[in-house]
Design a protein around this motif. Structure first.
Motif, mmCIF file in Angstrom:
data_model
loop_
_atom_site.group_PDB
_atom_site.id
_atom_site.type_symbol
_atom_site.label_atom_id
_atom_site.label_comp_id
_atom_site.label_asym_id
_atom_site.label_seq_id
_atom_site.Cartn_x
_atom_site.Cartn_y
_atom_site.Cartn_z
ATOM 1 N N GLY A 14 3.108 -103.802 -6.704
ATOM 2 C CA GLY A 14 4.300 -104.392 -7.325
ATOM 3 C C GLY A 14 5.202 -105.079 -6.319
ATOM 4 N N ILE A 15 5.628 -104.346 -5.296
ATOM 5 C CA ILE A 15 6.522 -104.921 -4.283
ATOM 6 C C ILE A 15 5.749 -105.907 -3.408
ATOM 7 N N ARG A 35 -7.309 -103.503 -1.337
ATOM 8 C CA ARG A 35 -8.621 -102.871 -1.564
ATOM 9 C C ARG A 35 -9.428 -103.539 -2.659
ATOM 10 N N LEU A 60 -6.778 -98.193 3.744
ATOM 11 C CA LEU A 60 -6.032 -97.572 4.843
ATOM 12 C C LEU A 60 -6.161 -96.049 4.863
ATOM 13 N N ASN A 85 3.487 -102.046 3.999
ATOM 14 C CA ASN A 85 4.047 -101.863 2.660
ATOM 15 C C ASN A 85 3.182 -100.940 1.789
ATOM 16 N N TYR A 150 5.765 -86.746 -0.077
ATOM 17 C CA TYR A 150 6.146 -88.165 0.023
ATOM 18 C C TYR A 150 7.360 -88.312 0.939
ATOM 19 N N LYS A 154 7.767 -90.431 4.484
ATOM 20 C CA LYS A 154 8.759 -91.501 4.690
ATOM 21 C C LYS A 154 9.799 -91.106 5.750
ATOM 22 N N VAL A 183 12.060 -98.370 -7.565
ATOM 23 C CA VAL A 183 11.743 -99.755 -7.918
ATOM 24 C C VAL A 183 10.790 -99.720 -9.112
ATOM 25 N N THR A 185 7.816 -100.269 -10.507
ATOM 26 C CA THR A 185 6.396 -100.591 -10.289
ATOM 27 C C THR A 185 5.572 -99.451 -10.857
ATOM 28 N N ASN A 188 5.518 -95.449 -9.908
ATOM 29 C CA ASN A 188 6.243 -94.400 -10.614
ATOM 30 C C ASN A 188 5.575 -94.121 -11.959
HETATM 31 N N1 LIG Z 1 8.249 -98.109 -6.440
HETATM 32 C C1 LIG Z 1 9.228 -97.388 -5.891
HETATM 33 O O1 LIG Z 1 10.032 -96.727 -6.599
HETATM 34 C C2 LIG Z 1 9.436 -97.385 -4.396
HETATM 35 C C3 LIG Z 1 10.687 -96.932 -3.913
HETATM 36 C C4 LIG Z 1 10.894 -96.900 -2.541
HETATM 37 C C5 LIG Z 1 9.862 -97.297 -1.690
HETATM 38 N N2 LIG Z 1 8.663 -97.729 -2.202
HETATM 39 C C6 LIG Z 1 7.618 -98.107 -1.249
HETATM 40 O O2 LIG Z 1 7.276 -99.465 -1.444
HETATM 41 C C7 LIG Z 1 5.916 -99.672 -1.047
HETATM 42 C C8 LIG Z 1 5.181 -100.432 -2.133
HETATM 43 O O3 LIG Z 1 5.168 -99.628 -3.298
HETATM 44 P P1 LIG Z 1 5.047 -100.235 -4.786
HETATM 45 O O4 LIG Z 1 6.166 -99.687 -5.576
HETATM 46 O O5 LIG Z 1 4.823 -101.692 -4.747
HETATM 47 O O6 LIG Z 1 3.733 -99.458 -5.252
HETATM 48 P P2 LIG Z 1 2.402 -99.999 -5.946
HETATM 49 O O7 LIG Z 1 2.719 -101.053 -6.924
HETATM 50 O O8 LIG Z 1 1.692 -98.770 -6.401
HETATM 51 O O9 LIG Z 1 1.637 -100.651 -4.733
HETATM 52 C C9 LIG Z 1 1.164 -99.859 -3.680
HETATM 53 C C10 LIG Z 1 0.210 -100.680 -2.869
HETATM 54 O O10 LIG Z 1 -0.366 -99.834 -1.837
HETATM 55 C C11 LIG Z 1 -1.759 -100.023 -1.834
HETATM 56 N N3 LIG Z 1 -2.517 -98.862 -1.401
HETATM 57 C C12 LIG Z 1 -2.483 -97.603 -1.902
HETATM 58 N N4 LIG Z 1 -3.403 -96.838 -1.288
HETATM 59 C C13 LIG Z 1 -4.031 -97.627 -0.374
HETATM 60 C C14 LIG Z 1 -5.083 -97.442 0.556
HETATM 61 N N5 LIG Z 1 -5.718 -96.264 0.678
HETATM 62 N N6 LIG Z 1 -5.467 -98.478 1.330
HETATM 63 C C15 LIG Z 1 -4.882 -99.676 1.196
HETATM 64 N N7 LIG Z 1 -3.876 -99.941 0.324
HETATM 65 C C16 LIG Z 1 -3.465 -98.920 -0.452
HETATM 66 C C17 LIG Z 1 -2.099 -100.304 -3.279
HETATM 67 O O11 LIG Z 1 -3.354 -100.924 -3.326
HETATM 68 P P3 LIG Z 1 -4.264 -100.864 -4.670
HETATM 69 O O12 LIG Z 1 -3.670 -101.917 -5.559
HETATM 70 O O13 LIG Z 1 -5.626 -101.185 -4.157
HETATM 71 O O14 LIG Z 1 -4.122 -99.473 -5.218
HETATM 72 C C18 LIG Z 1 -0.958 -101.213 -3.698
HETATM 73 O O15 LIG Z 1 -1.221 -102.541 -3.323
HETATM 74 C C19 LIG Z 1 5.347 -98.289 -0.753
HETATM 75 O O16 LIG Z 1 5.340 -98.044 0.631
HETATM 76 C C20 LIG Z 1 6.323 -97.354 -1.442
HETATM 77 O O17 LIG Z 1 6.354 -96.075 -0.855
HETATM 78 C C21 LIG Z 1 8.437 -97.792 -3.532
#
Ligand SMILES: NC(=O)c1ccc[n+]([C@@H]2O[C@H](COP(=O)([O-])OP(=O)(O)OC[C@H]3O[C@@H](n4cnc5c(N)ncnc54)[C@H](OP(=O)(O)O)[C@@H]3O)[C@@H](O)[C@H]2O)c1
Length: 268
Positions: A14-15, A35, A60, A85, A150, A154, A183, A185, A188
């Protein structure tokens, strides 16, 4: 601003995809790491000037793949920016978290960014605009029930980033820590979304994080950014007066426990 070449992990998330869109729109080239080759190709095709962006398959979850990933990136020419990210979050009380879920969160959210920073520093040093952005979380500063592993990952990423900022203080490499609050995405789960709603926790749109990351690219001094009010206030309050925050969060505990049980019951 100079056009940069940006290696972005978690690009199809998402991000990540919002960042890729924003960077491409601003004229930067993005190396999209992920991936899923089909999702990566679809993302690249949707970006401004698709031919300027590259795709690299990267899981990763193991140290070995990170070493070969760094070698592959080195063959692709210069890299100006690394954005760590990719991330995973598994909601649940610590007694309900399986061993492999804990290890996986620490590997993807903490160990992989450390190894990637270490592996890519030689490439980044060749750039006059070198920059690393580690995507943290407000849960990297506030321990929150239901997210213990988690939070550990972090908190660790924040500590690593601070140490790296100081280790590279005599070099022209900016090291930033960008910490979003919740966020919207698919990271959650429905239980987390419902819990946030019941507790009155706001969720940002992905574009807010993407805009903050784009803005950081032009910051030559290392910095830490926390997104969202009142979360950025609580980050500071928790550092100064953790018991005040602990007392406030204690009132939320029954709600968190209920949703954590619901989440794990649904996913077991
Ligand atoms: N959403 C929130 O509420 C929030 C709040 C604060 C911080 N964040 C941080 O923002 C960042 C992005 O999160 P998001 O909300 O965009 O989540 P997301 O939509 O679930 O995206 C996570 C990304 O990480 C990749 N990923 C997961 N496991 C992996 C692995 N083993 N190897 C390579 N890539 C992998 C996923 O790839 P696949 O598509 O292949 O699964 C996906 O592209 C994260 O670091 C998260 O902790 C998120």
């Amino acid at each position: 601003m100079t056009a940069l070449k940006i290696a972005l992990t978690g690009a199809t998330g998402g991000i990540g995809s919002a960042m890729a869109q924003g960077f491409a729109q601003a004229g930067h080239s993005v190396v999209l790491l992920g991936r899923n080759s089909e999702a990566l190709a679809a993302l690249r095709d949707s970006l401004n000037q698709p031919e300027r962006h590259q795709i690299v398959l990267a899981d990763l979850s193991s140290a070995a793949t990170i070493t070969s990933l760094a070698a592959e990136l080195a063959t692709m020419g210069n890299i100006d920016v690394l954005i760590n990210n990719a991330g995973v979050s598994d909601f649940g009380l610590v007694t309900d978290l399986p061993d492999d879920a804990i290890a996986h969160m620490l590997q993807v959210n903490l160990i992989a960014p450390i190894l990637l920073c270490r592996a890519l520093l030689p490439l980044l040093r060749a750039s006059t605009n070198a920059c690393i952005i580690n995507i943290g979380s407000s849960f990297g500063s506030i321990g929150y029930a239901g997210f213990s592993a988690y939070c550990a990952s972090k908190f660790g990423l924040r500590g690593f980033t601070e140490a790296l900022q100081r280790e590279l203080a005599d070099q022209p490499i900016a090291v930033h820590y960008l910490a979003p609050r919740a966020v919207r995405t698919t990271m959650n789960s429905p239980a987390v979304v419902a819990m946030n709603k019941e507790l009155g926790n706001s969720e940002d749109e992905v574009e807010i994080v993407a805009a903050a990351a784009l803005q950081l690219l032009s910051q030559r001094r290392s910095c830490n950014r926390y997104l969202g009010w009142p979360e950025k206030f609580f980050v500071r309050l928790n550092a100064l007066l953790p018991n005040v925050v602990a007392n406030a969060l204690k009132k939320q505990l029954p709600v968190i426990q209920r949703y954590a049980k619901q989440h794990r019951g649904a996913s077991l």
